[in-house]
Write a protein that holds these residues in place. Structure first.
Motif: not given
Length: 827
Positions: A314-320
């Motif tokens: 599970e990864r935490t995405l960046s808005a970029e």
């Protein structure tokens, strides 16, 4: 990047040896850093031949053995003792024979050599093989019996089983970032073909896969595509394929993938990987039935959105991060980097949506680095894929899926490409080609090379020409770039070395920083130090937790490769401490280290508070653990402040900067780095600060023993040496005389004050002075007092000194000590 020679030969005719091909690739800018042999069957059946069993009879001393004679095309048949139960059935038929000297390999990685020998008294000159004994299967029920016409007596077994045996040459190419045109086998073959045509008598006929028979079978599957972030995704193409059967990919494809280190998965995934390594265009296959709303949306999701990738992380995405989402806005894939666990192809998948896109290289690299996902797709996109090659790759993969997965193309081709990328036009003068290359290449040869590279001549005059550049060569934008393309195909080695060499006189600066560095390095290395080389980037966390700094003076960097290293180091300290921790974790406790490096900072440059960037050269020393290695005749002797002080003064003395000739100041008690220590300086110019490292910093880094640290300002050292002259003089022929003084002083008086008075008062005849004893006893010499025993060495270069000469100087020293230091002379 791994490149298979067998794979290259599918697109270009190559008659040269593997070594010659390696040289050609290197010469055209695709440097071969290594060359390996890939075998899907260990040994590639070397030494095995096809034979015919002429006779077969039972062994006289063993019921389960047979004595055979086998014709392998030699002058006389071989007698071979065989233990296979089906040996009698092989009479008159063809078999696989391992001749004497052949090496066979076992499943556990071992090997054995076939030798001439006797089995139960009967001579045996080889071995008739079962399929598991030569890596062609798992059966050991009996020897292989070949009954087809291909089995000709005497031919190598590798030729008979050519469709099952792969022996390939794998080149490891150090692909530079500018070679976006050669990220696949087809691009590499295209360049190789150009070089062969130019330098090998027209060899190198080039062909590429044909997709002209691509057609739409039906429109049963509907899909909608929306690209919201067009800057990050200038082109997005896709197609739906129905009725696929997920199974193993064909053996030839698996062998190609295995040869370059890609593990086969299933036919659909293998085809996308195959096309990626063939064309350099990444593809992604989605399970069509898992796409909600039957809509694909290319957009960015909110900061800190959670997304689970194919590796179940599970990864935490960046808005970029650019994402491929479904109709509900849920992420299916990190665009150009890695797929999601929900939408990938599974064994139950029957319908797929196949994606082929052109993503912004910077966007993909940042996402790849942010999530530490260095996938094959990401590395291609970040170099820049061909925006005009997406449809070709899509059709190529679709045709392969139809052939090997039984699918039908069930939608129109979707191609979002609002602003097509045109081929760049560059004008080059023939004169500049000659000037830059240094050789006069005939114009016809230049035009041929440009043609081989798919650079069309749009306009030509006697002086210059204008060409268009393929869109897969993103770095070719100037005339110099075009000339480089011409030269690498023409051949760097064909440019003759000039017979004359022009040179100019150059003068090294005084002092020469290189020589000063080497002088110090040689001195420290000979004293048992090891040189370390650390990166100039460090963790900002260190300066928040252990050594707070003025934030406005720090130089932060946007490091996409390693987000933890986000600061240009303002100090040499933590580089050395990291090295100490690294060594201590490997049971190396006793360390003497040094490093040459730079620190970086910003400082105010005007009255308005504006800052500019600066860098400063340093030499750092680190000592920790025992002074000497463990041995039986010497007790443990830990390094201490005076160990470090001796090395520091040794360096200064070797450079001609005598410690007695500069100022010496104790480190302040509130110093953030050192608990105690000294600083040698000339006014405000700091030469070196050294002492015991603050224990809190050491413990904070995980170091549980004392660390002693010195920080030389190398720029100041060079400044001091600028006007320094090295003088040589003969050793005195006259004897030296020693006199001692015992001075009772206040405890607050430092030895540097005693030494300073000696230097100023003793004159030229006083050569050295040394503190050899310190005694404290309140009952005998008083409270807050200490007795310092100091030796003085006198010598004259021109005569033998007499007692009266020395007594005169000693009387002057005593009077000065009594006056300036309130000293009491013990007699």
């Amino acid at each position: 990047m791994k490149v298979s020679l067998n794979w290259l030969k599918q697109y270009v005719t190559v008659n040269e040896s593997k070594e010659e091909v390696s040289d050609i690739l290197t010469n055209i800018g695709l440097e071969v850093e290594g060359m390996d042999i890939f075998e899907n069957i260990k040994g590639s059946l070397a030494g095995l031949v096809i034979g015919e069993v002429l006779t077969c009879q039972k062994h006289p001393d063993a019921d389960k053995l047979s004595i055979t004679t086998v014709n392998i095309g030699a002058e006389t048949p071989l007698q071979i003792v065989c233990g296979a139960p089906n040996a009698p059935q092989a009479l008159g038929k063809k078999v696989v024979v391992a001749t004497v000297g052949t090496i066979l390999y076992t499943e556990d990685g071992g090997s054995f050599k076939i030798k001439k020998g006797k089995i139960r008294g009967e001579e045996s000159l080889g071995m008739i093989c079962a399929e598991d004994e030569i890596g062609l299967g798992n059966s050991h029920e009996g020897i292989m019996i070949l009954e087809d016409e291909k089995a000709v007596v005497g031919i190598p077994a590798a030729d008979y089983f050519s469709d099952r045996v792969v022996c390939d040459v794998i080149y490891e190419i150090g692909l530079t970032p500018n070679r976006s045109d050669a990220t696949g086998h087809l691009g590499t073959a295209f360049d190789l073909a150009a070089a062969l045509k130019t330098n090998y008598d027209g060899q190198g006929e080039f062909t590429q896969p044909d997709v002209s028979n691509f057609s739409i079978d039906n429109n049963n599957l509907k899909i909608e595509v929306s690209v919201e972030n067009q800057d990050a995704c200038p082109r997005y193409a896709g197609i739906c394929i129905e009725g696929v059967t997920i199974q193993d990919s064909p053996t030839w494809m698996q062998n190609h993938l295995k040869a370059i280190g890609v593990e086969p998965k299933n036919n659909v995934v293998d085809i996308t990987n195959y096309v990626l390594h063939e064309l350099g265009q990444p593809l992604h296959a989605f399970d069509y039935d898992q796409i909600k709303g039957k809509k694909v949306v290319v957009k960015n999701l909110a900061e800190k959105t959670k997304f689970t990738t194919l590796d179940e992380v599970e990864r935490t995405l960046s808005a970029e991060d650019l994402m491929i989402c479904d109709g509900n806005g849920d992420g299916m894939c990190i665009a150009g980097v890695f797929g999601g666990i929900q939408s990938g192809v599974k064994d139950s998948t029957t319908n797929i949506f196949l994606e082929s896109a052109f993503f912004n290289a910077i966007s993909i690299r940042r996402s790849s680095m942010r999530h530490l996902l260095r996938t094959d797709a990401a590395t291609r996109f970040e170099k820049g894929v061909d925006p005009n090659g997406t449809l070709y790759a899509l059709k190529r993969a679709a045709l392969l899926i139809k052939e090997y997965a039984g699918g039908r193309i069930a939608s129109e081709v979707i191609d979002f490409y609002p602003t097509p990328v045109e081929r760049a036009q560059v004008t080059v003068s023939f004169e500049k080609v000659t000037d830059l290359i240094g050789a006069d290449i005939p114009k016809e040869d230049i035009k041929k090379i440009l043609g081989y590279l798919d650079m069309n001549i749009l306009e030509e005059t006697a002086e210059a020409f204008t060409i268009d550049v393929p869109t897969n060569k993103v770095d070719v934008t100037r005339d110099a770039d075009v000339i480089e393309e011409i030269l690498r195909i023409y051949g760097y080695n064909k440019v003759e070395t000039p017979t004359t060499v022009s040179s100019v006189l150059s003068f090294a600066p005084k002092p020469n920083p290189f020589k000063v560095r080497n002088l110090i390095a040689d001195l420290l290395t000979s004293s048992g130090f090891n040189e370390m080389m650390a990166t100039s980037m460090t963790r900002s966390d260190y300066y928040k937790k252990h050594l707070p700094q003025d934030e406005d003076s720090l130089v932060y960097v946007n490091n996409t490769s390693n987000q933890h290293l986000d600061l240009m180091r303002p100090s040499m300290l933590f580089s050395g401490l990291e090295t100490i921790v690294h060594n201590q974790n490997r049971q190396n406790q006793d360390l003497k280290l040094y490093e040459f490096g730079k620190t970086y900072f910003k400082k105010v440059i005007d009255g308005e508070g504006n800052r500019d960037y600066f860098e400063q050269q340093h030499i750092s020393l680190f000592l920790t653990g025992q002074r000497n290695s463990e041995n039986w005749h010497q007790k443990e002797n830990k390094v201490n402040f005076y160990t470090l002080k001796a090395y520091v003064e040794h360096i200064m003395t070797r450079l001609g900067i005598l410690p007695s000739s500069v100022q010496c100041t104790p480190i302040k008690e509130d110093d953030a780095v050192l608990t105690y220590g000294l600083k040698y300086h000339r006014g405000k110019q700091n030469i070196v600060s050294f002492g015991r490292l603050d224990g809190n910093i050491a413990l904070g880094m995980g170091i549980k023993q004392e660390v002693f640290y010195a920080d030389f300002d190398f720029d100041t050292i060079l400044q001091v040496l600028k006007n320094h002259k090295m003088k040589y003089q003969a050793m005195s022929k006259y004897p030296a005389v020693r006199r001692d003084l015992a001075l009772v002083l206040d405890k607050s008086v430092g030895y540097n004050e005693v030494l300073g008075i000696a230097v100023k008062t003793g004159g030229k005849q006083l050569k050295t002075s040394n503190l050899f004893d310190v005694y404290e006893n309140e009952a005998q010499i008083g409270a807050n007092k200490k007795s310092c025993s100091v030796s003085f060495i006198f010598q004259d270069d021109n005569k033998t000194l007499k007692d009266k000469d020395i007594d005169k100087v000693m009387s002057k020293l005593i009077a000065t000590y009594e006056k300036k230091l309130n000293a009491l002379i013990r007699k």
